[in-house]
Design a protein around this motif. Structure first.
Motif, PDB file in Angstrom:
ATOM      1  N   ALA A 282       1.601  25.592  18.086  1.00  0.00           N
ATOM      2  CA  ALA A 282       0.795  25.829  19.295  1.00  0.00           C
ATOM      3  C   ALA A 282       1.517  26.864  20.150  1.00  0.00           C
ATOM      4  O   ALA A 282       2.204  26.500  21.113  1.00  0.00           O
ATOM      5  CB  ALA A 282       0.587  24.530  20.060  1.00  0.00           C
ATOM      6  N   PRO A 283       1.399  28.144  19.817  1.00  0.00           N
ATOM      7  CA  PRO A 283       2.172  29.187  20.514  1.00  0.00           C
ATOM      8  C   PRO A 283       1.933  29.229  22.014  1.00  0.00           C
ATOM      9  O   PRO A 283       2.864  29.489  22.781  1.00  0.00           O
ATOM     10  CB  PRO A 283       1.704  30.485  19.838  1.00  0.00           C
ATOM     11  N   LEU A 284       0.693  28.980  22.446  1.00  0.00           N
ATOM     12  CA  LEU A 284       0.407  29.017  23.888  1.00  0.00           C
ATOM     13  C   LEU A 284       1.183  27.934  24.616  1.00  0.00           C
ATOM     14  O   LEU A 284       1.783  28.187  25.669  1.00  0.00           O
ATOM     15  CB  LEU A 284      -1.096  28.840  24.122  1.00  0.00           C
ATOM     16  N   LEU A 285       1.185  26.744  24.071  1.00  0.00           N
ATOM     17  CA  LEU A 285       1.958  25.659  24.678  1.00  0.00           C
ATOM     18  C   LEU A 285       3.452  25.997  24.691  1.00  0.00           C
ATOM     19  O   LEU A 285       4.154  25.701  25.658  1.00  0.00           O
ATOM     20  CB  LEU A 285       1.716  24.364  23.901  1.00  0.00           C
ATOM     21  N   GLY A 286       3.910  26.637  23.633  1.00  0.00           N
ATOM     22  CA  GLY A 286       5.308  27.035  23.578  1.00  0.00           C
ATOM     23  C   GLY A 286       5.670  28.026  24.667  1.00  0.00           C
ATOM     24  O   GLY A 286       6.723  27.897  25.299  1.00  0.00           O
ATOM     25  N   ARG A 287       4.810  29.009  24.880  1.00  0.00           N
ATOM     26  CA  ARG A 287       5.090  30.000  25.932  1.00  0.00           C
ATOM     27  C   ARG A 287       5.084  29.358  27.313  1.00  0.00           C
ATOM     28  O   ARG A 287       5.848  29.767  28.201  1.00  0.00           O
ATOM     29  CB  ARG A 287       4.065  31.124  25.861  1.00  0.00           C
ATOM     30  N   VAL A 288       4.251  28.353  27.507  1.00  0.00           N
ATOM     31  CA  VAL A 288       4.189  27.671  28.807  1.00  0.00           C
ATOM     32  C   VAL A 288       5.452  26.837  29.042  1.00  0.00           C
ATOM     33  O   VAL A 288       6.012  26.824  30.139  1.00  0.00           O
ATOM     34  CB  VAL A 288       2.936  26.775  28.882  1.00  0.00           C
ATOM     35  N   LEU A 289       5.901  26.152  28.005  1.00  0.00           N
ATOM     36  CA  LEU A 289       7.025  25.223  28.164  1.00  0.00           C
ATOM     37  C   LEU A 289       8.390  25.872  28.018  1.00  0.00           C
ATOM     38  O   LEU A 289       9.399  25.267  28.412  1.00  0.00           O
ATOM     39  CB  LEU A 289       6.906  24.094  27.130  1.00  0.00           C
TER      40      LEU A 289
ATOM     41  N   PRO B 100      10.144  28.288  29.605  1.00  0.00           N
ATOM     42  CA  PRO B 100      11.045  28.379  30.772  1.00  0.00           C
ATOM     43  C   PRO B 100      11.600  27.024  31.194  1.00  0.00           C
ATOM     44  O   PRO B 100      12.759  26.927  31.617  1.00  0.00           O
ATOM     45  CB  PRO B 100      10.143  28.968  31.863  1.00  0.00           C
ATOM     46  N   TYR B 101      10.792  25.979  31.065  1.00  0.00           N
ATOM     47  CA  TYR B 101      11.243  24.653  31.474  1.00  0.00           C
ATOM     48  C   TYR B 101      12.279  24.101  30.491  1.00  0.00           C
ATOM     49  O   TYR B 101      13.241  23.437  30.900  1.00  0.00           O
ATOM     50  CB  TYR B 101      10.046  23.702  31.562  1.00  0.00           C
ATOM     51  N   LEU B 102      12.094  24.383  29.208  1.00  0.00           N
ATOM     52  CA  LEU B 102      13.075  23.940  28.224  1.00  0.00           C
ATOM     53  C   LEU B 102      14.409  24.646  28.422  1.00  0.00           C
ATOM     54  O   LEU B 102      15.476  24.009  28.365  1.00  0.00           O
ATOM     55  CB  LEU B 102      12.550  24.206  26.812  1.00  0.00           C
ATOM     56  N   VAL B 103      14.359  25.950  28.662  1.00  0.00           N
ATOM     57  CA  VAL B 103      15.595  26.703  28.884  1.00  0.00           C
ATOM     58  C   VAL B 103      16.278  26.232  30.164  1.00  0.00           C
ATOM     59  O   VAL B 103      17.513  26.097  30.215  1.00  0.00           O
ATOM     60  CB  VAL B 103      15.292  28.209  28.944  1.00  0.00           C
ATOM     61  N   GLY B 104      15.481  25.967  31.203  1.00  0.00           N
ATOM     62  CA  GLY B 104      16.057  25.464  32.448  1.00  0.00           C
ATOM     63  C   GLY B 104      16.696  24.095  32.278  1.00  0.00           C
ATOM     64  O   GLY B 104      17.777  23.819  32.818  1.00  0.00           O
TER      65      GLY B 104
ATOM     66  N   ILE C  78      17.560  19.306  23.545  1.00  0.00           N
ATOM     67  CA  ILE C  78      17.066  20.655  23.859  1.00  0.00           C
ATOM     68  C   ILE C  78      17.512  21.685  22.823  1.00  0.00           C
ATOM     69  O   ILE C  78      16.694  22.482  22.351  1.00  0.00           O
ATOM     70  CB  ILE C  78      17.497  21.073  25.278  1.00  0.00           C
ATOM     71  N   PRO C  79      18.806  21.719  22.417  1.00  0.00           N
ATOM     72  CA  PRO C  79      19.167  22.700  21.374  1.00  0.00           C
ATOM     73  C   PRO C  79      18.442  22.465  20.056  1.00  0.00           C
ATOM     74  O   PRO C  79      18.148  23.432  19.338  1.00  0.00           O
ATOM     75  CB  PRO C  79      20.684  22.526  21.219  1.00  0.00           C
ATOM     76  N   VAL C  80      18.131  21.214  19.725  1.00  0.00           N
ATOM     77  CA  VAL C  80      17.373  20.950  18.500  1.00  0.00           C
ATOM     78  C   VAL C  80      15.968  21.526  18.622  1.00  0.00           C
ATOM     79  O   VAL C  80      15.460  22.173  17.696  1.00  0.00           O
ATOM     80  CB  VAL C  80      17.313  19.436  18.215  1.00  0.00           C
ATOM     81  N   ILE C  81      15.323  21.314  19.766  1.00  0.00           N
ATOM     82  CA  ILE C  81      13.966  21.844  19.972  1.00  0.00           C
ATOM     83  C   ILE C  81      13.969  23.362  19.907  1.00  0.00           C
ATOM     84  O   ILE C  81      13.169  23.976  19.178  1.00  0.00           O
ATOM     85  CB  ILE C  81      13.406  21.364  21.323  1.00  0.00           C
ATOM     86  N   LEU C  82      14.867  23.998  20.667  1.00  0.00           N
ATOM     87  CA  LEU C  82      14.865  25.457  20.750  1.00  0.00           C
ATOM     88  C   LEU C  82      15.227  26.093  19.405  1.00  0.00           C
ATOM     89  O   LEU C  82      14.591  27.066  18.990  1.00  0.00           O
ATOM     90  CB  LEU C  82      15.840  25.911  21.836  1.00  0.00           C
TER      91      LEU C  82
END
Length: 258
Positions: free
Chosen positions: A92-99, A101-105, A139-143
């Protein structure tokens, strides 16, 4: 570099061992000569003696067992949650682009700050420690999983389509092998963050565990005992990392042969 032309005669593992021995010799010298106060640094020979005593008496094993299974459960929980999330963000690329910044933060945020809330929710014990440590490794696993799936070449999917390879078979035969190196890099980062999370939480709220014992000995000015437990923590981290690396080689070997 050609071995015959190399100026360094030792293999990397022996060079590392030699450097460690040299460092221990320097610490032994500066502590024996009184250049560093005994309440700050302990001679390695005294630490080794204390280490032998706590191992021979069995005192260390309840703490070692507690810390080990907390780290293992934290890593497994982070992997079990993180890889599917990374796969979902890839699908789901759109969901990825939305989330993103929050994941990186969240990656840069000290999640240990949430431990008072978790203490209210779960009380004292292993549960808040495992939750915090798993969250730090998640978070590192997700990213890494998300980035790994994104880097799978398009030609692989075209070949899958031509051979009618779909569903789980496509994932295990094509997607996962192509993304495995970066995914396992995320697992290694997860292990580092989870291990740190467990030790820090044991410092703060633990009643058993290697981190708790280090804090207890520090508060009691038992410097030799404290460094003995620090040595055990370093050894445990090395053992778990080696097991993860061996497992990675085996899994990737099976993937390549399959």
């Amino acid at each position: 570099m050609d071995k015959q032309t190399s100026w360094w005669p030792l293999k990397p593992r022996w060079a590392i061992a030699l450097l460690v021995l040299a460092l221990l010799a320097i610490i032994e010298a500066v502590t024996r000569l009184g250049w560093v106060p005994a309440v700050i640094l302990a001679p390695p020979t005294k630490v080794a003696g204390v280490l032998w005593q706590i191992v021979a008496s069995g005192k260390v094993f309840p703490h070692l067992w507690r810390t080990t299974w907390e780290v293992v459960l934290s890593v497994l929980l982070a992997i079990a949650v993180g890889v599917p999330i990374g796969f979902g963000l890839w699908r789901a690329p759109l969901l990825g682009r939305v989330l993103e910044p929050y994941l990186v933060g969240t990656y840069a945020m000290p999640l240990v700050l949430f431990y008072p809330f978790l203490l209210v929710m779960f009380g004292l014990g292993a549960t808040p420690i495992i939750v915090i440590a798993a969250a730090m490794g998640l978070i590192p696993v997700i990213l890494n999983s998300w980035a790994a799936f994104q880097q799978v070449p398009d030609i692989y999917f075209k070949v899958c389509a031509s051979f009618r390879c779909t569903g789980p078979r496509k994932f295990w035969r094509v997607v996962f092998p192509a993304s495995a190196p970066m995914i396992f890099a995320g697992f290694k980062l997860c292990l580092i963050y989870a291990f740190v999370g467990v030790i820090v939480m044991e410092f703060m709220v633990g009643s058993v565990g290697l981190g708790f014992q280090v804090a207890y000995d520090y508060d009691g000015f038992k410097i030799n005992e404290m460094y003995a437990y620090v040595t055990i923590i370093v050894a445990l981290a090395a053992v778990i990392t080696a097991i993860l690396a061996r497992g990675e080689k085996r899994i990737r070997g099976e993937i390549g042969n399959g």
